[in-house]
Motif scaffolding. Structure first.
Motif, PDB file in Angstrom:
ATOM      1  N   GLU A 169       0.624  -1.352   0.043  1.00 17.00           N
ATOM      2  CA  GLU A 169       0.193   0.026  -0.092  1.00 17.00           C
ATOM      3  C   GLU A 169       0.809   1.515  -0.212  1.00 17.00           C
ATOM      4  N   ARG A 170       2.061   1.177   0.324  1.00 16.85           N
ATOM      5  CA  ARG A 170       2.965   2.372   0.510  1.00 16.85           C
ATOM      6  C   ARG A 170       4.000   2.346  -0.575  1.00 16.85           C
ATOM      7  N   VAL A 171       4.048   1.327  -1.464  1.00 19.94           N
ATOM      8  CA  VAL A 171       5.132   1.097  -2.430  1.00 19.94           C
ATOM      9  C   VAL A 171       4.695   2.125  -3.637  1.00 19.94           C
ATOM     10  N   VAL A 172       5.804   2.807  -3.899  1.00 21.47           N
ATOM     11  CA  VAL A 172       5.807   3.493  -5.211  1.00 21.47           C
ATOM     12  C   VAL A 172       6.273   2.702  -6.551  1.00 21.47           C
ATOM     13  N   GLU A 173       7.608   2.316  -6.462  1.00 25.15           N
ATOM     14  CA  GLU A 173       7.847   1.348  -7.471  1.00 25.15           C
ATOM     15  C   GLU A 173       9.145   0.621  -7.052  1.00 25.15           C
ATOM     16  N   GLU A 174       9.302  -0.490  -7.817  1.00 26.72           N
ATOM     17  CA  GLU A 174      10.302  -1.541  -7.371  1.00 26.72           C
ATOM     18  C   GLU A 174      11.158  -1.761  -8.579  1.00 26.72           C
ATOM     19  N   SER A 175      12.496  -1.834  -8.361  1.00 26.55           N
ATOM     20  CA  SER A 175      13.390  -2.023  -9.282  1.00 26.55           C
ATOM     21  C   SER A 175      14.076  -3.425  -8.739  1.00 26.55           C
ATOM     22  N   ARG A 176      14.990  -3.882  -9.743  1.00 19.48           N
ATOM     23  CA  ARG A 176      15.774  -5.302  -9.516  1.00 19.48           C
ATOM     24  C   ARG A 176      16.632  -4.988  -8.233  1.00 19.48           C
ATOM     25  N   CYS A 177      16.949  -3.939  -7.827  1.00 20.55           N
ATOM     26  CA  CYS A 177      18.042  -3.816  -6.822  1.00 20.55           C
ATOM     27  C   CYS A 177      17.422  -2.839  -5.665  1.00 20.55           C
ATOM     28  N   PHE A 178      16.214  -2.039  -5.796  1.00 26.46           N
ATOM     29  CA  PHE A 178      15.855  -1.132  -4.749  1.00 26.46           C
ATOM     30  C   PHE A 178      14.489  -1.264  -4.733  1.00 26.46           C
TER      31      PHE A 178
END
Length: 341
Positions: A209-218
């Motif tokens: 619910e508080r995630v903005v964006e995920e990448s492979r490392c962050f």
């Protein structure tokens, strides 16, 4: 109803004012100062700054001349100076210390643009490499115990020049904010047996619910006890105390995510002023440090007033879950392969 939320790293509470929640359209950016007629950071104006201490430049180009794509110079009006002796002495009931340190400006592009988000992923990666290079170089001076890398965007956030740049200040002591985080990390590990930042990014990713964006490392997310509306943290998934140990793949990944994060922020709340601060482990300390480096992006959409200054607590009028949802909704360009300079 209003609620109090506690930061899991430091002993700090934030009042989240849900009843008077402000949405993105409720914010309007402040008016910026007029552009300078002559920018000292633009290419061709190298003589307007102190001599460069480092630059990424094309082969054959001369120092303090055009031909660079990232340039680092001493701040013309430094908060501290390398040349000073590190002297500490009492002054009545006070303590006095000489202004030893280093204060540098990282010019992020030769082009006159006000925002890092206007740059390519490749250029942003070069800025990150410059941050790392200066951190590793300055830590060789054993007088320095902490190196703060930060970026002020917009006059409200403290930027005196429009041209995209960040800064670095090397200090002879560890700041109180970092000492508080180190103590919080230690206390959490003693109680839970794990790193609080590792637990945070894993929990936030699962909760969503508080995630903005995920990448492979962050992972980029709005913290549970965000002090500022639309505050975001970029936390590496690999546990590492020291930003200086960032790897090549992480630099590329961070450049991609940072560009998208700043683009989301600009599109959501009218390109606001913000402070970006990089938190990393102290240097030249006698014992290994238990920490987890990360980046905090702090939009300046509200004003600190008597309550904040008197208590050290904050009132956030935009619930973190609402902020994260608004940021996620923004459409940004798809990831593209970029060629480095």
């Amino acid at each position: 109803m209003p609620e109090w939320r506690k930061d899991p790293v430091v002993d700090r509470w934030v009042a989240v004012s849900t009843e008077r929640a402000k949405r993105p359209t409720d914010y309007r950016p402040p008016l910026e100062r007029k552009k300078q007629e002559r920018c000292p950071l633009c290419v061709g104006h190298e003589g307007d700054t102190p001599p460069e201490v480092m630059a990424f430049r094309h082969p054959g180009s001369l120092p303090d001349r055009p031909g660079w794509w990232v340039r680092v110079v001493p701040n013309k009006f430094p908060a501290c100076r390398v040349e000073e002796e590190d002297i500490v002495r009492p002054h009545g009931p006070y303590q006095w210390r000489c202004g030893v340190g280093a204060h540098e400006v990282i010019v992020e592009t030769p082009e006159h643009v006000p925002n890092l988000v206007n740059q390519s992923e490749a250029q942003i990666a070069e800025v990150i490499w410059a941050w790392r290079a200066r951190l590793l170089d300055l830590r060789r001076d054993t007088r320095f115990k902490y190196i703060q890398i930060f970026k002020n965007k917009g006059s409200v956030a403290g930027a005196s020049l429009e041209h995209a740049h960040s800064q670095l200040i090397a200090l002879p002591l560890v700041p109180a904010e970092i000492r508080a985080e180190l103590a919080g990390v230690k206390a959490y590990r003693e109680e839970k047996g794990s790193c609080v930042f590792c637990d945070l990014w894993r929990y936030e990713l699962e909760a969503g619910e508080r995630v903005v964006e995920e990448s492979r490392c962050f992972l980029c997310f709005v913290p549970y006890a965000a002090r500022f509306p639309f505050e975001m943290w970029l936390v590496p998934k690999r546990h590492e105390p020291d930003f200086g140990a960032i790897e090549e793949g992480e630099v590329r990944d961070l450049a991609w995510l940072l560009k998208r994060t700043l683009r989301r922020l600009a599109q959501t709340v009218f390109d606001p002023p913000f402070n970006l601060v990089l938190h990393t482990a102290p240097v030249n300390v006698s014992e290994p440090v238990d920490y987890h480096w990360h980046i905090e992006i702090l939009p300046r959409l509200t004003i600190m007033a008597g309550f904040e200054l008197g208590t050290g607590y904050y009132i956030n009028p935009t619930p973190p879950e609402m902020a994260a949802a608004a940021l996620r909704e923004q459409e940004v360009e798809e990831r593209m392969v970029s060629h480095f300079v």
